[in-house]
Scaffold this active site. Sequence first.
Site, PDB file in Angstrom:
ATOM      1  N   ASN A   1       0.857  -1.460   0.074  1.00 41.88           N
ATOM      2  CA  ASN A   1      -0.045  -0.008   0.085  1.00 41.88           C
ATOM      3  C   ASN A   1       0.963   1.247  -0.065  1.00 41.88           C
ATOM      4  OD1 ASN A   1      -2.411   1.798   0.633  1.00 41.88           O
ATOM      5  ND2 ASN A   1      -1.021   2.087   2.411  1.00 41.88           N
TER       6      ASN A   1
ATOM      7  N   VAL B   1       3.574   7.150 -14.114  1.00 41.01           N
ATOM      8  CA  VAL B   1       4.777   6.337 -14.734  1.00 41.01           C
ATOM      9  C   VAL B   1       4.723   5.081 -13.744  1.00 41.01           C
ATOM     10  CG1 VAL B   1       7.109   5.928 -15.533  1.00 41.01           C
ATOM     11  CG2 VAL B   1       5.542   7.882 -16.207  1.00 41.01           C
TER      12      VAL B   1
ATOM     13  N   ALA C   1       5.756  11.597 -12.594  1.00 41.57           N
ATOM     14  CA  ALA C   1       6.262  10.403 -12.224  1.00 41.57           C
ATOM     15  C   ALA C   1       5.213   9.554 -11.579  1.00 41.57           C
ATOM     16  CB  ALA C   1       7.380  10.759 -11.043  1.00 41.57           C
ATOM     17  N   TYR C   2       4.415   9.881 -10.667  1.00 37.09           N
ATOM     18  CA  TYR C   2       3.100   8.980 -10.301  1.00 37.09           C
ATOM     19  C   TYR C   2       2.576   8.260 -11.165  1.00 37.09           C
ATOM     20  CZ  TYR C   2      -0.704   7.760  -7.352  1.00 37.09           C
ATOM     21  OH  TYR C   2      -1.539   7.145  -6.729  1.00 37.09           O
TER      22      TYR C   2
ATOM     23  N   VAL D   1      -9.913   8.897  -2.640  1.00 43.72           N
ATOM     24  CA  VAL D   1     -10.422   8.449  -1.189  1.00 43.72           C
ATOM     25  C   VAL D   1      -9.752   9.813  -0.358  1.00 43.72           C
ATOM     26  CG1 VAL D   1     -10.114   7.115   0.663  1.00 43.72           C
ATOM     27  CG2 VAL D   1     -10.156   6.147  -1.653  1.00 43.72           C
ATOM     28  N   ARG D   2     -10.735  10.150   0.529  1.00 38.92           N
ATOM     29  CA  ARG D   2     -10.440  11.104   1.429  1.00 38.92           C
ATOM     30  C   ARG D   2      -9.090  10.887   2.464  1.00 38.92           C
ATOM     31  NH1 ARG D   2     -15.828  11.505   0.909  1.00 38.92           N
ATOM     32  NH2 ARG D   2     -16.301  10.399   2.915  1.00 38.92           N
ATOM     33  N   THR D   3      -8.053  10.886   1.861  1.00 37.71           N
ATOM     34  CA  THR D   3      -6.948  10.629   2.671  1.00 37.71           C
ATOM     35  C   THR D   3      -5.964  11.956   2.752  1.00 37.71           C
ATOM     36  OG1 THR D   3      -5.585   9.659   0.853  1.00 37.71           O
ATOM     37  CG2 THR D   3      -6.810   8.158   2.437  1.00 37.71           C
TER      38      THR D   3
END
Length: 263
Positions: free
Chosen positions: A89, A188, A185-186, A219-221
């Site tokens: 995760n 990729v 980058a995220y 999601v609310r994080t």
Amino acid sequence: MKPATGTALVTGANRGLGLETCRQLGRLGWRVWLTAPDPDEGQQVRDALRSEGLDVHFEPLDVASPESLSTLAGRLEQQGVRLSALINNAGVAMDGFNAHVAEYTLAVNFFGPLHVTERLLPLMEEHGRIVMVSSSLAELKDYPPALQQRFDPPPSKEQLKALLRSFVEDVRDGVYEARGWPGSAYRVSKLGLNALTRLLAQELKPRNQLVNAVLPGWVRTQMGGQHAARSVERGADILVWAATLPPEGPTGGLFINRRPIPW
């Protein structure tokens, strides 16, 4: 039918989806190993979950650090831990875009799950489940055909690693756009993670290991922000579902709302 219980390890579990996944698994009767980079924060979260009557344990882990991973694996081995589920995760979404951002994002979001999975495989039980937390930003249909072909079908694991390292170098050299890469980058990192999921699923079939990627949604994080559409409880549901699949469950798939979607 209530899923069978077992022992799970969750990375990046000190907050958000990881924390809620630990809570939901614990409520199902699972023994959970919560991992996070900061020992103080991790222990506080462990104590909070234990106060709810859950069987939760903590070990420090920085997924981008080979030394941290080696220490974790050694401690688990000493304790005779056997894992029924591994939930990769831990992830980052950094501000800005340069070679440093690209390199660190890949270190956490792609190479982290790869190395954690490879190092902890000896501790996995037969019919163990491995869960990769992906993103809708990595769906292949949203990429140019030339880039799609570099990931679908996935190349070998070594070729995939080299491909993602070339992205970092292309960013460093200022030629990433000319090479067909997006300026994220995220994106990729999650594109690589999806390809890795498919490779591992095939590799681990003889061991009866189930490997799937899941999309928790917006999601609310801390990462998703307070305006996100989904609660953390709903977002964690898909992680828990994939971690508790029966032995005859799917492998090598990408899922949202417990339903398969195209890569």
